[in-house]
Structure formats: C-alpha cells, structure tokens
Design a protein around this motif. Sequence first.
Motif, short mmCIF file in Angstrom:
data_model
loop_
_atom_site.label_atom_id
_atom_site.label_comp_id
_atom_site.label_asym_id
_atom_site.label_seq_id
_atom_site.Cartn_x
_atom_site.Cartn_y
_atom_site.Cartn_z
N HIS A 143 -4.64 0.27 -5.49
CA HIS A 143 -3.79 -0.91 -5.16
C HIS A 143 -4.50 -2.30 -4.81
O HIS A 143 -5.67 -1.87 -4.01
N VAL A 167 -7.89 2.05 3.02
CA VAL A 167 -7.60 0.86 2.99
C VAL A 167 -6.25 0.32 3.72
O VAL A 167 -6.30 -0.50 4.61
N CYS A 168 -5.11 1.04 3.67
CA CYS A 168 -3.76 0.95 4.29
C CYS A 168 -4.00 1.06 5.75
O CYS A 168 -3.64 0.17 6.61
N GLY A 178 0.83 -1.40 0.05
CA GLY A 178 -0.04 0.10 -0.19
C GLY A 178 0.75 1.21 -0.10
O GLY A 178 2.05 1.35 -0.51
N PHE A 179 0.41 2.32 0.62
CA PHE A 179 1.15 3.61 0.42
C PHE A 179 0.53 4.38 1.75
O PHE A 179 -0.53 4.27 2.17
N CYS A 206 -2.48 6.74 1.58
CA CYS A 206 -3.82 6.09 1.49
C CYS A 206 -4.85 6.33 2.45
O CYS A 206 -4.72 6.40 3.70
NI NI Z 1 -3.89 1.47 0.67
#
Ligand code: NI
Length: 208
Positions: free
Chosen positions: A167, A82-83, A75-76, A79
């Motif tokens: 992603h 989600v992350c 991920g990042f 984000c």
């Molecule tokens: Ni994410």
Amino acid sequence: MSSLKLIRYGAWAAVVALAIAAGVLVTLQMTQNKGTGGLIEPLSAIGGPFELVDGNGQTVTDKDFAGKPLAIFFGFTFCPDVCPTTLSDLQGWTMALGEDADKLSFAFVSVDPERDTPDVMRDYVAAFGERVVPLTGSREQVDAVIKAYRVYAKKVPLDDGGYTMDHSAAVFLMDANNRFVGTIAYGEAEDSALKKLRRLIANASASS
Ligand code: NI
C-alpha cells in the motif's frame, strides 16, 4: 559535397526529425492530460466525502472531521513496518506539537477491512496514543475512500497461504474544509513533517 559531409548532414536531419517528433508527442500527451485527467492528477482530485466505521463501530464521515485540518493515512494492522512506523512518527509529532496538536485531527484507515474489524483497529491504534481515530468499514466503504484518495492498495499472497497488503505510505494533509493540501512522505525528517503540520494549523487559524 564530400560523402562524409553528406552523411553528417543526414545524421543532423535525422536528429532534427526525432526532436520534432518528440515535441509533437509531448504536446499530444499534455493535451490528453488536460482533457481526461491523465497521468497528473489535479490537487482537487485527492480526497472527498467518505463514510467509514470507527473503533467503536460507529459511522464516521468526512463531516465529523470538518473544522479542523486532518492528517490521514492508509494501511493495515498486520503491516510489518510502514504502518507501525508511521503511527509512532505521528505520536512523536503530536508530542512535539504539544497543545497545538489539539488543532489537528488524525486518522488511520484500514485497507484490509476483512481482518481489521473495528475492535482490531481500536486495540491496535490505542498502542500509539489516543489521538489517532481508527477507521475501517465494509469492503465497499473502504474501496470508495481508497479511490477518493488515489491510494494504492493491493493484496499480495504469502507462501504460508495468508496475505499481506502492498500500500501507499504517505500521510495526506487535508485542510479544515477537507481539501487536499499536501503529503508527508514515509520516513520524512521530523523537522520537515512538523513544519508542514504547523503550516496546516496556521492556515486553518488564519482562515477561520
Ligand atoms: Ni503498512
């Protein structure tokens, strides 16, 4: 034979011909998948060796995780949902596992190494406990691990001139020999996730 009967026979003949054609197509596709690894990836195709950089700027490879099963996801830090949700789920799972959590490794790999420098990754992941190893690297290193894990990651421009990353969100479960054994889906129920993690631990202790 009445004309109505003829039409009926004709219709049936067409259905049978279509079914045969569809069968041939499916068989062809299956044969192609077998030969070239088409749409359905064999399990062994996910994962593999990697070389990345941790939150202290030190080189980390898959071998540094050898001997323990690994839960790894991509991920990042920018984000929006989600992350951070996945990191907080991971934190919840490790708390539920208690001491058994020591028998697993956890890693979060950035798909956005341009912004996610080792420092950024270290500070971000630290907010979710101390267990998850933050990993980033050069664009080439990250692209290689994304490819190895069959991860989908795509830069999406934003109206303000910036960008976000689209992603894949699953957590990959690797055994103690870095072989892919399954995933925990984004948003999967905690009892189901814990069952998978406990099985991962049990299989590792059974085989060591
Ligand atoms: Ni994410």
